[in-house]
Design a protein around this motif. Sequence first.
Motif, PDB file in Angstrom:
ATOM      1  N   LEU A  40       0.830  -1.201   0.000  1.00 56.84           N
ATOM      2  CA  LEU A  40       0.000   0.000   0.000  1.00 56.84           C
ATOM      3  C   LEU A  40       0.867   1.255   0.000  1.00 56.84           C
ATOM      4  CD1 LEU A  40      -2.774   1.302   0.100  1.00 56.84           C
ATOM      5  CD2 LEU A  40      -2.719   1.085   2.596  1.00 56.84           C
ATOM      6  N   ARG A  44       1.109   4.122  -3.012  1.00 57.66           N
ATOM      7  CA  ARG A  44       0.887   5.549  -2.772  1.00 57.66           C
ATOM      8  C   ARG A  44       2.080   6.375  -3.217  1.00 57.66           C
ATOM      9  NH1 ARG A  44      -2.023   4.899   3.197  1.00 57.66           N
ATOM     10  NH2 ARG A  44      -4.136   4.527   2.393  1.00 57.66           N
ATOM     11  N   ARG A 135      -1.882  -2.482  -5.367  1.00 61.37           N
ATOM     12  CA  ARG A 135      -3.140  -2.402  -4.613  1.00 61.37           C
ATOM     13  C   ARG A 135      -3.907  -3.719  -4.682  1.00 61.37           C
ATOM     14  NH1 ARG A 135      -2.766   2.834  -6.474  1.00 61.37           N
ATOM     15  NH2 ARG A 135      -3.825   2.329  -8.431  1.00 61.37           N
ATOM     16  N   VAL A 138      -2.523  -5.846  -2.072  1.00 55.35           N
ATOM     17  CA  VAL A 138      -3.088  -5.481  -0.766  1.00 55.35           C
ATOM     18  C   VAL A 138      -4.451  -6.149  -0.586  1.00 55.35           C
ATOM     19  CG1 VAL A 138      -3.850  -3.590   0.717  1.00 55.35           C
ATOM     20  CG2 VAL A 138      -1.873  -3.271  -0.770  1.00 55.35           C
ATOM     21  N   ILE A 151      -7.636   0.442   2.034  1.00 58.29           N
ATOM     22  CA  ILE A 151      -7.171   0.880   0.719  1.00 58.29           C
ATOM     23  C   ILE A 151      -8.285   1.648   0.033  1.00 58.29           C
ATOM     24  CG2 ILE A 151      -5.380  -0.830   0.307  1.00 58.29           C
ATOM     25  CD1 ILE A 151      -7.349  -2.594  -1.045  1.00 58.29           C
ATOM     26  N   GLU A 152      -7.894   2.503  -0.920  1.00 61.18           N
ATOM     27  CA  GLU A 152      -8.835   3.441  -1.513  1.00 61.18           C
ATOM     28  C   GLU A 152      -9.849   2.779  -2.439  1.00 61.18           C
ATOM     29  OE1 GLU A 152      -5.605   3.655  -1.522  1.00 61.18           O
ATOM     30  OE2 GLU A 152      -5.048   5.468  -0.434  1.00 61.18           O
TER      31      GLU A 152
END
Length: 342
Positions: A40, A44, A135, A138, A151-152
Motif C-alpha cells: 500500500l 501511494r 493495490r 493489498v 485501501i482506496e
Amino acid sequence: MTSAIDNDTQGHYYSADYSRHPLALTPTSPKLKALADMCLNFSRELQNPPSIESGEFDTVKFKYTIRDLATVLINDATKLTIACKPPYTASAAGPTIATLGDTAFRLAGFVESVPASCGRTYVGSIRRTAGDALRSAVALCNSFLEIPVAIEADKKGEYLISTGQLWEACKHMQEKTPADNREAVAAKWRLMTGTLEDGVAEVEEFVREQETGAGEDGGEEEEEEDGWDDVLGESSKVRLTKEELAICVRCVSLFKLTRMLCKKVLARCILTADVSKPEVIAWLDQLGESGAAVADAVDEFGASMYASENVVGQARTFVEIATELVHVAQSFAEGEHAKWFE
C-alpha cells in the motif's frame, strides 16, 4: 535464456537499500499485514511524481523486465493463496509471504527508477499499472486478514476473487506496458479518439432530432437508451433557437473534420516521432494533452446543447482548442507531414 530480471541493473533504487524492506525484520506471524502495508505504501508513493528527473534509460529493456516481474508476481500470488487459505499454518505461509513481498519490493524499485525524462505519458502509464498491481496485492492480503488494511479502491473480498484481480493487473502489465513515450501517447490517443467518436455521434444525433422536430414532438423512441435522459431529465427535450441550431449544424461538420485531423495526427506525428530526441518526447506529451482537451471540448459542447446553455460560447471554445492542436502538431512535423497541417 536468461531472464531480464536476472541481468537487469536499472532497478537499484530500492534494492540497493534493502533495509527499507519491512519484511526483512518482521517475525513470521504479522508478515501478511506487513506485506499489505508495504504494498500500500509503495502504491501511494507511485502516485507522486518520479524521484529521478533525467538519465539514460532503456525503455524497451524495461518493458521486458516488467513483463518478467509480472509473471513472477502471478506465480507468487498463486503460491501465497494456496499457502494462506484454510487451514493456515505459519510455517507454510511465511516463505510465500516473504517471496511475494520481495517481488513487490523489486517492482516498486524498478518503476521508481524510471526517470521523468522518458515522458509524462509513459511514466504515468507505468506508475499507474504498477500501482494497480500493488493495490491488488493489498486486496489479496486483506482477504486473509481479520482486520484488513484500508485501501482506496478495493475492498476485502473472497481470496479467489482477489487472486484473480491480481492476475488481471499483472496481465495488464505484461500486455499493455508501452515500449516508450510514443507507444504510450499512441495508446492514449486511440482511447481519446474513441471518446471523440462517441461525442460526435451524440451531437450529430441531437442535431438530427432538432432538425426533424423529434425533440419537440416526441417522435419515435430510440431503440436503445443512451443514458442522457436519466442524467439530464427534461432538459434533454429542449428546443434550440434557429441561431443555436445553425451553429450546431456547422459544428457537426467541424467535429467531423477534427475527427479526421486526429487520425492524421496519429499517423503523421505520433507514430513517426523520433523518441531519441528529448524535445520530441516533450512534444508527444503536449500532443496527448491537446488531443484530450479536444475530446473534452466536444463533450462540453454536447452538454451545452442538451441544456441550451451558452452554445455559441462553447463553439468558440472548441474552435480555439482545435486550433491549438493544429499548432502543436505543426511545431515538430516535417516535410509532407508539415504541409498537410497548413
